[in-house]
Design a protein around this motif. Structure first.
Motif, mmCIF file in Angstrom:
data_model
loop_
_atom_site.group_PDB
_atom_site.id
_atom_site.type_symbol
_atom_site.label_atom_id
_atom_site.label_comp_id
_atom_site.label_asym_id
_atom_site.label_seq_id
_atom_site.Cartn_x
_atom_site.Cartn_y
_atom_site.Cartn_z
ATOM 1 N N UNK A 1 0.820 -1.201 0.000
ATOM 2 C CA UNK A 1 0.000 0.000 0.000
ATOM 3 C C UNK A 1 0.848 1.242 0.000
ATOM 4 N N UNK A 2 0.154 2.368 0.074
ATOM 5 C CA UNK A 2 0.819 3.667 0.050
ATOM 6 C C UNK A 2 0.279 4.535 1.183
ATOM 7 N N UNK A 3 1.079 5.501 1.595
ATOM 8 C CA UNK A 3 0.675 6.450 2.632
ATOM 9 C C UNK A 3 0.075 7.675 1.952
ATOM 10 N N UNK A 4 -1.205 7.923 2.224
ATOM 11 C CA UNK A 4 -1.899 9.056 1.612
ATOM 12 C C UNK A 4 -2.687 9.818 2.676
ATOM 13 N N UNK A 5 -2.958 11.084 2.388
ATOM 14 C CA UNK A 5 -3.779 11.862 3.307
ATOM 15 C C UNK A 5 -5.232 11.402 3.187
ATOM 16 N N UNK A 6 -6.043 11.774 4.152
ATOM 17 C CA UNK A 6 -7.450 11.364 4.178
ATOM 18 C C UNK A 6 -8.197 11.883 2.954
ATOM 19 N N UNK A 7 -7.923 13.109 2.511
ATOM 20 C CA UNK A 7 -8.629 13.679 1.357
ATOM 21 C C UNK A 7 -8.327 12.893 0.078
ATOM 22 N N UNK A 8 -7.071 12.539 -0.135
ATOM 23 C CA UNK A 8 -6.714 11.741 -1.314
ATOM 24 C C UNK A 8 -7.305 10.342 -1.194
ATOM 25 N N UNK A 9 -7.233 9.757 -0.006
ATOM 26 C CA UNK A 9 -7.761 8.413 0.229
ATOM 27 C C UNK A 9 -9.261 8.376 -0.076
ATOM 28 N N UNK A 10 -9.991 9.362 0.432
ATOM 29 C CA UNK A 10 -11.431 9.424 0.170
ATOM 30 C C UNK A 10 -11.703 9.588 -1.320
ATOM 31 N N UNK A 11 -10.918 10.420 -1.988
ATOM 32 C CA UNK A 11 -11.104 10.637 -3.428
ATOM 33 C C UNK A 11 -10.891 9.369 -4.228
ATOM 34 N N UNK A 12 -9.885 8.600 -3.880
ATOM 35 C CA UNK A 12 -9.619 7.330 -4.567
ATOM 36 C C UNK A 12 -10.833 6.427 -4.454
ATOM 37 N N UNK A 13 -11.365 6.302 -3.247
ATOM 38 C CA UNK A 13 -12.500 5.393 -3.030
ATOM 39 C C UNK A 13 -13.828 5.963 -3.529
ATOM 40 N N UNK A 14 -13.935 7.279 -3.614
ATOM 41 C CA UNK A 14 -15.159 7.882 -4.151
ATOM 42 C C UNK A 14 -15.246 7.722 -5.669
ATOM 43 N N UNK A 15 -14.099 7.762 -6.333
ATOM 44 C CA UNK A 15 -14.086 7.705 -7.796
ATOM 45 C C UNK A 15 -14.202 6.282 -8.348
ATOM 46 N N UNK A 16 -13.708 5.298 -7.614
ATOM 47 C CA UNK A 16 -13.664 3.935 -8.148
ATOM 48 C C UNK A 16 -14.142 2.904 -7.130
ATOM 49 N N UNK A 17 -14.741 1.833 -7.642
ATOM 50 C CA UNK A 17 -15.172 0.737 -6.775
ATOM 51 C C UNK A 17 -13.938 -0.035 -6.316
ATOM 52 N N UNK A 18 -14.135 -0.853 -5.309
ATOM 53 C CA UNK A 18 -13.012 -1.654 -4.816
ATOM 54 C C UNK A 18 -12.519 -2.627 -5.884
ATOM 55 N N UNK A 19 -13.441 -3.184 -6.677
ATOM 56 C CA UNK A 19 -13.038 -4.102 -7.744
ATOM 57 C C UNK A 19 -12.230 -3.364 -8.812
ATOM 58 N N UNK A 20 -12.643 -2.149 -9.164
ATOM 59 C CA UNK A 20 -11.881 -1.363 -10.138
ATOM 60 C C UNK A 20 -10.487 -1.058 -9.590
ATOM 61 N N UNK A 21 -10.424 -0.699 -8.315
ATOM 62 C CA UNK A 21 -9.120 -0.403 -7.712
ATOM 63 C C UNK A 21 -8.214 -1.620 -7.767
ATOM 64 N N UNK A 22 -8.759 -2.792 -7.449
ATOM 65 C CA UNK A 22 -7.955 -4.015 -7.429
ATOM 66 C C UNK A 22 -7.495 -4.416 -8.826
ATOM 67 N N UNK A 23 -8.365 -4.267 -9.803
ATOM 68 C CA UNK A 23 -8.043 -4.732 -11.161
ATOM 69 C C UNK A 23 -7.273 -3.709 -11.989
ATOM 70 N N UNK A 24 -7.591 -2.427 -11.826
ATOM 71 C CA UNK A 24 -7.014 -1.411 -12.699
ATOM 72 C C UNK A 24 -6.003 -0.485 -12.023
ATOM 73 N N UNK A 25 -6.043 -0.416 -10.693
ATOM 74 C CA UNK A 25 -5.213 0.555 -9.977
ATOM 75 C C UNK A 25 -4.410 -0.091 -8.850
ATOM 76 N N UNK A 26 -3.813 -1.234 -9.120
ATOM 77 C CA UNK A 26 -3.078 -1.975 -8.094
ATOM 78 C C UNK A 26 -1.614 -1.545 -7.994
ATOM 79 N N UNK A 27 -1.314 -0.352 -8.507
ATOM 80 C CA UNK A 27 0.048 0.183 -8.371
ATOM 81 C C UNK A 27 -0.037 1.699 -8.178
ATOM 82 N N UNK A 28 0.975 2.258 -7.579
ATOM 83 C CA UNK A 28 1.029 3.697 -7.390
ATOM 84 C C UNK A 28 1.030 4.402 -8.740
#
Length: 96
Positions: free
Chosen positions: A49-76
């Motif tokens: 994982x990566x160290x991110x601020x709460x605002x960036x963390x929320x934005x990542x999860x607001x924009x994409x589903x967990x499945x999208x994150x796992x399949x398409x965004x599994x790297x920095x």
């Protein structure tokens, strides 16, 4: 108010602000027990994982589903290269 055990101070990997950071699993924990991910990744890779601020963390999860994150965004790199996330991170960088 104290920091949670998963939080610490530092520089956000995404927006570059110096603030309290949280840990973002590149492959969301909820998906770690799914067979497709257990076959593709070992335990250490699943826990990366990566160290991110709460605002960036929320934005990542607001924009994409967990499945999208796992399949398409599994790297920095994939997170930082995404146009929608770039806009969000740039906006967050201008906040206090």
């Amino acid at each position: 108010m104290g920091l949670k055990s998963t939080e610490h101070f530092g520089v956000c990997t995404c927006c570059g602000r110096s603030t309290v950071l949280t840990f973002h699993h590149l492959i969301p924990r909820k998906l770690h027990r799914r067979t497709v991910f257990k076959k593709k990744y070992n335990r250490a890779e699943l826990n990366q994982g990566i160290a991110v601020c709460r605002a960036c963390h929320n934005g990542i999860h607001d924009l994409y589903t967990e499945m999208q994150l796992a399949k398409e965004f599994a790297s920095l790199k994939s997170l930082l290269d995404d146009p929608a996330l770039q806009l969000h991170f740039a906006w967050v960088a201008k906040q206090k």
